[in-house]
Scaffold this motif. Structure first.
Motif, short mmCIF file in Angstrom:
data_model
loop_
_atom_site.label_atom_id
_atom_site.label_comp_id
_atom_site.label_asym_id
_atom_site.label_seq_id
_atom_site.Cartn_x
_atom_site.Cartn_y
_atom_site.Cartn_z
N ILE A 186 23.58 53.49 -27.68
CA ILE A 186 23.43 53.09 -26.21
C ILE A 186 24.55 53.79 -25.07
O ILE A 186 25.21 54.78 -24.78
N ASP A 187 23.67 54.32 -24.28
CA ASP A 187 24.21 55.20 -22.76
C ASP A 187 24.59 54.47 -21.32
O ASP A 187 24.03 53.74 -20.95
N LEU A 188 26.05 54.20 -21.75
CA LEU A 188 26.93 53.43 -21.33
C LEU A 188 26.84 53.53 -19.89
O LEU A 188 27.17 52.24 -18.58
N ASN A 189 26.76 54.61 -19.10
CA ASN A 189 26.44 54.88 -18.00
C ASN A 189 25.14 54.35 -17.56
O ASN A 189 24.63 54.30 -16.70
N ASN A 190 24.30 54.25 -18.66
CA ASN A 190 22.48 54.26 -17.78
C ASN A 190 22.16 53.16 -18.90
O ASN A 190 21.06 52.83 -19.58
N LYS A 191 22.91 51.80 -18.96
CA LYS A 191 22.17 51.03 -19.68
C LYS A 191 20.85 49.68 -19.30
O LYS A 191 20.36 49.85 -18.04
N LEU A 192 20.47 50.12 -20.96
CA LEU A 192 18.91 49.43 -20.59
C LEU A 192 18.93 47.78 -21.31
O LEU A 192 20.67 47.29 -21.16
N LYS A 193 18.64 47.53 -20.98
CA LYS A 193 19.09 45.46 -20.76
C LYS A 193 18.71 45.25 -21.90
O LYS A 193 18.03 45.28 -22.42
N TYR A 234 29.39 56.65 -24.20
CA TYR A 234 28.56 56.23 -25.64
C TYR A 234 28.58 55.45 -26.50
O TYR A 234 29.76 54.99 -27.02
N PHE A 235 27.77 53.86 -27.01
CA PHE A 235 27.96 53.21 -28.68
C PHE A 235 26.64 53.92 -29.57
O PHE A 235 26.07 53.62 -29.25
N ASP A 236 27.42 54.21 -30.02
CA ASP A 236 26.64 54.63 -31.36
C ASP A 236 26.14 54.00 -32.43
O ASP A 236 27.98 53.80 -33.54
N PHE A 237 25.39 52.95 -32.72
CA PHE A 237 25.37 52.30 -33.86
C PHE A 237 25.36 53.10 -35.46
O PHE A 237 25.37 52.39 -36.40
#
Length: 329
Positions: free
Chosen positions: A151-158, A279-282
């Motif tokens: 997840i790009d935490l500065n450009n989050k998708l819904k 970033y949040f990396d799963f």
């Protein structure tokens, strides 16, 4: 290769270089706490270390976290990612020269191949794809390509309706997320049981190992548990670096879908605890050496707005080092 780059000195890591190695990692453009010697050496009994330092005169220019396995050098099999670690201000001509000298050095030891496990780009402070280009020049073989869900935490998708419904189930059941200092409840009550039941496997880290690593890296390794009426029902172990939050382990009990525990947990982490990270990396959803993707796991991660990033694995023929002599024209 230019004359100014012929005076490198390459040495194998020993404890005498402990402070110099760790200081270099801290100030590098693509190093994380995984390359600190205290992290690398928690499982030193499993690997024959062959880490290298590259000096020009007295200045450390690069390090290669690595281990030896028969006639191959690996970067490093005990780490999630690896590759050549470089300073922030390094220029491309120096990277070429360093890598060529490393391969020449390894050839002198009789090694035939170098297996590189590249560090994903999100972990770097500045652009660092020089080695990707050198893999092309060296005719390296791409032996594996894993996918990461990030997840790009500065450009989050819904966030998807499915994940929001799971979060709401957690709210309905009055679930509570707590950060814990210890790992015992999660390891013994959730994680080990699930891995044994589903995969006949154990976590990469034993409880004793993750506890030791937490002691060394209290700000980088964090444990978040989910409770339902004071009973642990889910959790995740987080590896936190400068820009990236990585879920190293994610697991819930048999009621995780009914309770929405994992959705509730990760909604909280993404929107509250780590909202100021980049970033949040799963991590990966790959199986069978990267050839297949667990569809359900990928669907779940993408529900939070994660999208795909790739990590490359190369087998480099060491004898090809001379191909780096004529890159510039």
């Amino acid at each position: 290769m230019t004359e100014k780059h012929t005076s490198f000195k390459i040495v194998k890591y020993t404890s005498a270089y402990y402070n110099e190695w760790n200081g270099f990692i801290e100030n590098s453009k693509n190093g994380t706490f995984l390359f600190h010697r205290d992290f690398m050496e928690y499982h030193k009994d499993r690997f024959e270390d062959f880490s290298l330092l590259v000096f020009k005169e007295d200045k450390l220019l690069a390090v290669l976290p690595a281990n030896k396995l028969e006639q191959e050098i690996h970067s490093h099999q005990g780490l999630t990612y690896g590759g050549l670690i470089l300073p922030k201000m390094v220029k491309f001509d120096t990277v070429i020269a360093v890598f060529a000298q490393l391969l020449k050095y390894l050839k002198g030891y009789g090694f035939e191949t170098l297996v590189l496990k590249q560090i994903p780009s999100i972990y770097s402070k500045v652009f660092t794809e020089e080695i990707e280009f050198l893999m092309f020049i060296l005719k390296a073989e791409l032996i594996r390509k894993d996918t990461l869900s990030v997840i790009d935490l500065n450009n989050k998708l819904k966030i998807s309706n499915n994940r929001l419904e799971g979060y709401k189930r957690g709210v309905k059941h009055n679930l509570i997320v707590k950060e814990e200092a210890g790992f015992e409840l999660f390891w013994n009550n959730i994680l080990v049981k699930n891995l044994q039941n589903r995969h006949k496997a154990n976590p990469v880290h034993t409880l004793q190992e993750i506890t030791l690593l937490k002691k060394h890296f209290p700000n980088n390794i964090r444990q978040f548990n989910v409770y339902n009426q004071d009973e642990i029902v889910a959790g995740t172990t987080i590896f936190e670096s400068r820009f990236v939050v990585h879920s190293q382990y994610i697991s819930g009990n048999a009621d995780k879908n009914t309770l929405g525990s994992l959705d509730f947990l990760h909604y909280h982490l993404i929107t509250e605890v780590f909202k100021d990270k980049k970033y949040f990396d799963f991590g990966t959803s790959n199986e069978n050496n990267g050839l297949h993707i667990n569809e359900g796991l990928q669907f779940w991660k993408e529900g939070f707005g994660a999208r795909m990033l790739t990590q490359n694995f190369y087998r480099v023929p060491i004898n090809n080092y001379q191909l780096l002599n004529n890159v510039f024209i």
